[in-house]
Design an enzyme around this catalytic site. Structure first.
Site, PDB file in Angstrom:
ATOM      1  CE  LYS A  33      -4.462   0.939   0.157  1.00 36.38           C
ATOM      2  NZ  LYS A  33      -5.571   0.113  -0.366  1.00 36.38           N
TER       3      LYS A  33
HETATM    4  P1  NAD Z   1     -12.864   7.579  -3.630  1.00 33.36           P
HETATM    5  O1  NAD Z   1     -11.880   8.602  -3.216  1.00 33.36           O
HETATM    6  O2  NAD Z   1     -13.178   7.418  -5.071  1.00 33.36           O
HETATM    7  O3  NAD Z   1     -14.254   7.820  -2.862  1.00 33.36           O
HETATM    8  C1  NAD Z   1     -14.361   7.952  -1.473  1.00 33.36           C
HETATM    9  C2  NAD Z   1     -15.770   8.428  -1.156  1.00 33.36           C
HETATM   10  O4  NAD Z   1     -15.983   8.386   0.258  1.00 33.36           O
HETATM   11  C3  NAD Z   1     -16.035   9.869  -1.590  1.00 33.36           C
HETATM   12  O5  NAD Z   1     -17.337   9.941  -2.154  1.00 33.36           O
HETATM   13  C4  NAD Z   1     -16.009  10.641  -0.280  1.00 33.36           C
HETATM   14  O6  NAD Z   1     -16.797  11.816  -0.297  1.00 33.36           O
HETATM   15  C5  NAD Z   1     -16.585   9.598   0.657  1.00 33.36           C
HETATM   16  N1  NAD Z   1     -16.327   9.846   2.068  1.00 33.36           N
HETATM   17  C6  NAD Z   1     -15.168  10.197   2.661  1.00 33.36           C
HETATM   18  N2  NAD Z   1     -15.366  10.357   3.986  1.00 33.36           N
HETATM   19  C7  NAD Z   1     -16.672  10.086   4.220  1.00 33.36           C
HETATM   20  C8  NAD Z   1     -17.484  10.091   5.375  1.00 33.36           C
HETATM   21  N3  NAD Z   1     -16.992  10.392   6.579  1.00 33.36           N
HETATM   22  N4  NAD Z   1     -18.806   9.760   5.243  1.00 33.36           N
HETATM   23  C9  NAD Z   1     -19.318   9.461   4.032  1.00 33.36           C
HETATM   24  N5  NAD Z   1     -18.592   9.449   2.907  1.00 33.36           N
HETATM   25  C10 NAD Z   1     -17.288   9.760   3.004  1.00 33.36           C
HETATM   26  O7  NAD Z   1     -12.334   6.206  -3.003  1.00 33.36           O
HETATM   27  P2  NAD Z   1     -12.662   4.716  -3.468  1.00 33.36           P
HETATM   28  O8  NAD Z   1     -11.590   4.265  -4.392  1.00 33.36           O
HETATM   29  O9  NAD Z   1     -14.097   4.621  -3.870  1.00 33.36           O
HETATM   30  O10 NAD Z   1     -12.424   3.935  -2.093  1.00 33.36           O
HETATM   31  C11 NAD Z   1     -13.447   3.856  -1.094  1.00 33.36           C
HETATM   32  C12 NAD Z   1     -13.100   2.739  -0.128  1.00 33.36           C
HETATM   33  O11 NAD Z   1     -13.002   1.505  -0.861  1.00 33.36           O
HETATM   34  C13 NAD Z   1     -11.758   2.875   0.590  1.00 33.36           C
HETATM   35  O12 NAD Z   1     -11.870   2.310   1.879  1.00 33.36           O
HETATM   36  C14 NAD Z   1     -10.809   2.055  -0.271  1.00 33.36           C
HETATM   37  O13 NAD Z   1      -9.669   1.617   0.449  1.00 33.36           O
HETATM   38  C15 NAD Z   1     -11.727   0.914  -0.640  1.00 33.36           C
HETATM   39  N6  NAD Z   1     -11.328   0.178  -1.846  1.00 33.36           N
HETATM   40  C16 NAD Z   1     -11.181   0.785  -3.042  1.00 33.36           C
HETATM   41  C17 NAD Z   1     -10.835   0.036  -4.157  1.00 33.36           C
HETATM   42  C18 NAD Z   1     -10.741   0.632  -5.541  1.00 33.36           C
HETATM   43  O14 NAD Z   1     -10.586  -0.136  -6.510  1.00 33.36           O
HETATM   44  N7  NAD Z   1     -10.853   1.940  -5.717  1.00 33.36           N
HETATM   45  C19 NAD Z   1     -10.617  -1.344  -4.042  1.00 33.36           C
HETATM   46  C20 NAD Z   1     -10.786  -1.950  -2.797  1.00 33.36           C
HETATM   47  C21 NAD Z   1     -11.149  -1.171  -1.697  1.00 33.36           C
END
Ligand code: NAD
Length: 418
Positions: free
Chosen positions: A108
């Site tokens: 990471k």
């Molecule tokens: P992103 O940056 O695209 O989106 C994050 C979203 O969460 C945004 O809409 C933001 O406004 C919202 N957010 C942040 N704080 C918040 C809160 N307190 N309450 C409500 N909403 C809130 O990120 P992402 O890539 O969609 O990742 C989201 C989660 O999924 C993370 O935990 C990440 O580690 C996990 N994840 C992502 C991937 C991927 O392929 N992108 C894969 C596995 C896991």
């Protein structure tokens, strides 16, 4: 990978490992070998801001384990990223790649910055400087970043370009989650959410529930949250609530996900969507629904709100959204929690497909990608579920047992060097 309340994520990750190793009856040496990351690189990133001022950001790349293949894991931009968190997330990546049985180890990266306060040019300079700083440990056979919170296809394109410029030739496979024009995989953008959908469909099959009868709430409306809402909606569920960091919107009659996405593009938050009741973001965890998809940051389902969660199924799109205390409360309530290392493993699975396609320079159709993802997710789900039934443990515990067993087997077979 649920997180503990009031304790640091890495301490929690170590505790989960210890418990799993004890449960499996493995030698204590495995704990010592798997506790610490193989490599953790801290970098200082001086960047000239648009104002002319020079700001120095801190960043990290952590490779937790290389036993099953090159290190793989996302890059996160967030003001609160710490080395402790990146270490925990890298360990969780090791388990995730093992659960879905893709030939990677866990890694990471993170940079402590607030991308919402930075211009596109500043973000590009930061990304290129970060890439240069961690370049000695990156590479298609060593460590392959991907998008995570606040990073996206464009950030991956800058990493790929910076790495390639240093090598003197184009190396598309040094990142995944890059634009299709640069060798990205069809289906990668929505892969995490599509994997989550497949896991939900398997769960509904076990519980004998039809998706058409289900209502859904999604917290987080970025890559994972938006696509989860959209794909679950397309599969027949009714999306009744969504939230981002600025607020939430609830309509028991159902939300038009595309219209909500338009509102977010225009106003920067889903909460401005007019056709529904506006709620604080964290209230969306508690709305009346059958399926809850946390898709934001870690630790948000905790002892304060767990007993008020009404969903029958929680599909953890986010990494570490549920604390241990909450896990117990949900377990007692009979909530079916699909743990993150399984529920959101679709992203790393299609990242693996992207890496394979890049190495072969031969690209697959979207149907092919989605069909292979379905097979992979289905196999992982059923292996975990069968283990949970056999060992009479919850799904999260079973997922850890499967993952740690696979990694321990790889370590055992490789032996010790020297
Ligand atoms: P992103 O940056 O695209 O989106 C994050 C979203 O969460 C945004 O809409 C933001 O406004 C919202 N957010 C942040 N704080 C918040 C809160 N307190 N309450 C409500 N909403 C809130 O990120 P992402 O890539 O969609 O990742 C989201 C989660 O999924 C993370 O935990 C990440 O580690 C996990 N994840 C992502 C991937 C991927 O392929 N992108 C894969 C596995 C896991």
């Amino acid at each position: 990978m649920s997180s503990a309340e009031g304790s640091e994520p890495y301490a929690l990750a170590c505790r989960q490992l210890r418990e799993t190793i004890d449960r499996l009856g493995l030698d204590g040496d495995f704990y010592n070998r798997l506790r610490a990351p193989v490599r953790a690189l801290e970098v200082a990133l001086p960047i000239r801001m648009d104002s002319g001022e020079v700001k120095t950001f801190r960043g990290w790349r952590v490779q937790h384990c290389l036993a099953r293949g090159p290190a793989k894991g996302g890059l996160r931009y967030h003001p609160e990223v710490t080395l402790d968190e990146v270490k925990a997330l890298s360990m969780w990546m090791t388990w995730k790649t093992a659960v879905v049985n893709v030939p990677f180890g866990g890694a990471k990266g993170g940079v402590a910055c607030d991308p919402k306060e930075m211009s596109r040019d500043e973000l590009e300079r930061l990304t290129r400087r970060y890439t240069s700083a961690v370049l000695p440990i990156l590479g298609p056979e060593t460590d392959i970043p991907a998008p995570d919170v606040n990073t996206n296809e464009q950030v991956m394109a800058w990493i790929m370009d910076t790495y390639s410029a240093n090598k003197g030739y184009t190396v598309p496979s040094v990142v995944t989650g890059k634009p299709i024009q640069l060798g990205g995989s069809r289906g990668r953008r929505e892969a995490t959410a599509r994997g989550c959908l497949f896991a939900v469909l398997e769960t509904l099959g076990i519980l004998g529930i039809s998706i058409d009868s289900c209502t859904v709430a999604v917290v987080g409306f970025g890559n994972v949250g938006y696509w989860a809402a959209r794909l679950l909606g397309e599969a027949g569920a009714k999306i009744v609530a969504v939230a981002d960091s600025k607020g939430g919107i609830y309509n028991p009659a159902g939300l038009d996900v595309e219209a909500v996405a338009r509102t977010k593009r225009e106003t920067s938050t889903v909460a401005e969507y007019p056709d529904g009741e506006r709620l604080p973001s964290d209230a969306v965890y508690e709305v009346d629904c059958d399926i809850l998809v946390p898709a934001a940051l870690g630790g948000q389902i905790n002892s304060r709100n767990a007993s008020r969660i009404k969903a029958r199924i929680i599909a953890e799109g986010a990494n570490g959204p549920t604390t241990r205390e909450a896990d117990e409360i949900l377990g007692d309530a009979g909530t079916f929690v699909i743990p993150d290392i399984l529920a959101n493993a679709g992203g790393v699975t299609v990242s693996y497909f992207e890496w394979v396609q890049g190495l072969q320079a031969y690209f697959w159709s979207e149907q092919e990608v989605n069909a292979k993802l379905k097979t992979h997710m289905g196999a992982a789900f059923h292996e975990v579920y069968a283990l949970a039934e056999r060992e009479k443990v919850d799904i999260r515990t079973a997922a850890y047992m499967l993952a740690v067993t696979r990694v321990a087997e790889a370590l055992e077979l490789r032996g010790l060097f020297p």
